[in-house]
Design an enzyme around this catalytic site. Sequence first.
Site, PDB file in Angstrom:
ATOM      1  N   ASP A  96       0.882  -1.181   0.000  1.00 49.35           N
ATOM      2  CA  ASP A  96       0.000   0.000   0.000  1.00 49.35           C
ATOM      3  C   ASP A  96       0.909   1.218   0.000  1.00 49.35           C
ATOM      4  OD1 ASP A  96      -2.155   1.998   0.757  1.00 49.35           O
ATOM      5  OD2 ASP A  96      -3.327   0.168   0.994  1.00 49.35           O
ATOM      6  N   HIS A 117     -12.587  -0.097  -7.871  1.00 52.73           N
ATOM      7  CA  HIS A 117     -13.766   0.794  -7.898  1.00 52.73           C
ATOM      8  C   HIS A 117     -13.419   2.244  -7.522  1.00 52.73           C
ATOM      9  CE1 HIS A 117     -15.333   0.404  -3.443  1.00 52.73           C
ATOM     10  NE2 HIS A 117     -14.052   0.644  -3.475  1.00 52.73           N
ATOM     11  N   GLY A 145       4.580   1.583  -1.536  1.00 47.42           N
ATOM     12  CA  GLY A 145       4.839   2.002  -2.916  1.00 47.42           C
ATOM     13  C   GLY A 145       3.580   2.515  -3.584  1.00 47.42           C
ATOM     14  N   ASP A 146       3.646   2.631  -4.899  1.00 46.89           N
ATOM     15  CA  ASP A 146       2.549   3.205  -5.687  1.00 46.89           C
ATOM     16  C   ASP A 146       2.144   2.196  -6.750  1.00 46.89           C
ATOM     17  OD1 ASP A 146       0.953   4.621  -7.414  1.00 46.89           O
ATOM     18  OD2 ASP A 146       2.489   6.075  -8.003  1.00 46.89           O
ATOM     19  N   PHE A 147       0.899   1.716  -6.675  1.00 47.04           N
ATOM     20  CA  PHE A 147       0.520   0.644  -7.610  1.00 47.04           C
ATOM     21  C   PHE A 147       0.388   1.105  -9.059  1.00 47.04           C
ATOM     22  CE2 PHE A 147      -3.815   0.713  -5.149  1.00 47.04           C
ATOM     23  CZ  PHE A 147      -4.281   1.839  -5.830  1.00 47.04           C
TER      24      PHE A 147
END
Length: 344
Positions: free
Chosen positions: A205, A251, A231-233
């Site tokens: 996350d 969503h 981190g950054d997805f």
Amino acid sequence: MSEPGTPLQPQAANQELRRRIMGYIVSQSIFTVNELRIADRLGGEARSVTDLARECGVDADALHRTLRLLAAEGLFHEGPTGSFRLAALGELLRTEAPGSLHEFVNLMAGESYRVWAESAYSVRTGKPAFDLVHGMPHFNWLAEHPDAARDFNRAQASLVTQRSLPLLERNWQGVKTVVDVGGGNGQLLATLLSQQPHLEGVLFDLPHVVTEAQAKLTESGVRDRTRIVGGDFFAEVPTGGDVYVLAQILHDWNEEQALGILRSCRKALPDHGRLLILEQVIPEDDEPHPAKLLDLHMLVLLGGRERTETDWRSLLADSGFRLESVEQGARSSLMTAVLDGAAR
Ligand SMILES: C[S@@+](CC[C@H](N)C(=O)[O-])C[C@H]1O[C@@H](n2cnc3c(N)ncnc32)[C@H](O)[C@@H]1O
């Protein structure tokens, strides 16, 4: 409410619509009693409003009128002498009630609720009203408001048990490592790993969110089987899993952004891997369904959306996946996707 398809008499139609138009008065009153923790204060007893008001430090007359309205809505029973006790719906506001909605109310109140006053902006533009009201996207705002972020993560975690059942109950034999992408404060992974002693987990996350996970994973006795990665997805997700979970993630985002997240997962997924998506699936009919409410909430909050099964199939196909199965659950559905060989 009348049966779908049965026309209402004009008088009844007028009343029915009025109730809905004024529905925000009911919502806001529920938020107020939730904030005052009236349900916990009542517990199993009947108590006088004067007593409750004194304990909460609020105006007794105003509290009485609020509880009277909510008694008519099935949250309380009003006694003859200005006393109230919990009714079935009110029970669910107790913090310790099974299936408690206390944290869910916190999620719908506060910064989210204010955004709804500007929801027409979202309809005009297709963009999230949150950014207009708060000056920045929701997750950026949470990063700058640690208290609200902690409440948000706690509320998400409180909903995990109810909405994750189809995922927790699936067959986990043969799976070694599960990566929970956007796994929040680790509640889902902690629950899953406690139930499946053979599994190892990776919690992924945003960096400021995963810092909260350490305690929960340790408390659940699964810390030594879990790797925590911040981190950054949109950039990348950790490699090394054979199952990747996206629970209530896609969503939050529009098509382009959802495709970005799915592509990050595709890059990390091994050939034998599976992607498990836990989300609502909007039925393709005109019956009431909670996903239709959440769909608009996602629009005004994040510019995201709930999706029909047709939408899911095409989103997955566009990102190189094939939807293998959809298992409908009471609170959310579990979709299993595999890499589409043809798209590789
Ligand atoms: C609706 S919550 C779902 C949390 C959890 N999966 C659950 O089912 O309760 C969405 C999660 O996505 C995370 N998130 C948002 N943007 C992210 C990003 N760019 N990279 C990684 N995680 C992100 C948020 O911090 C949050 O924990």
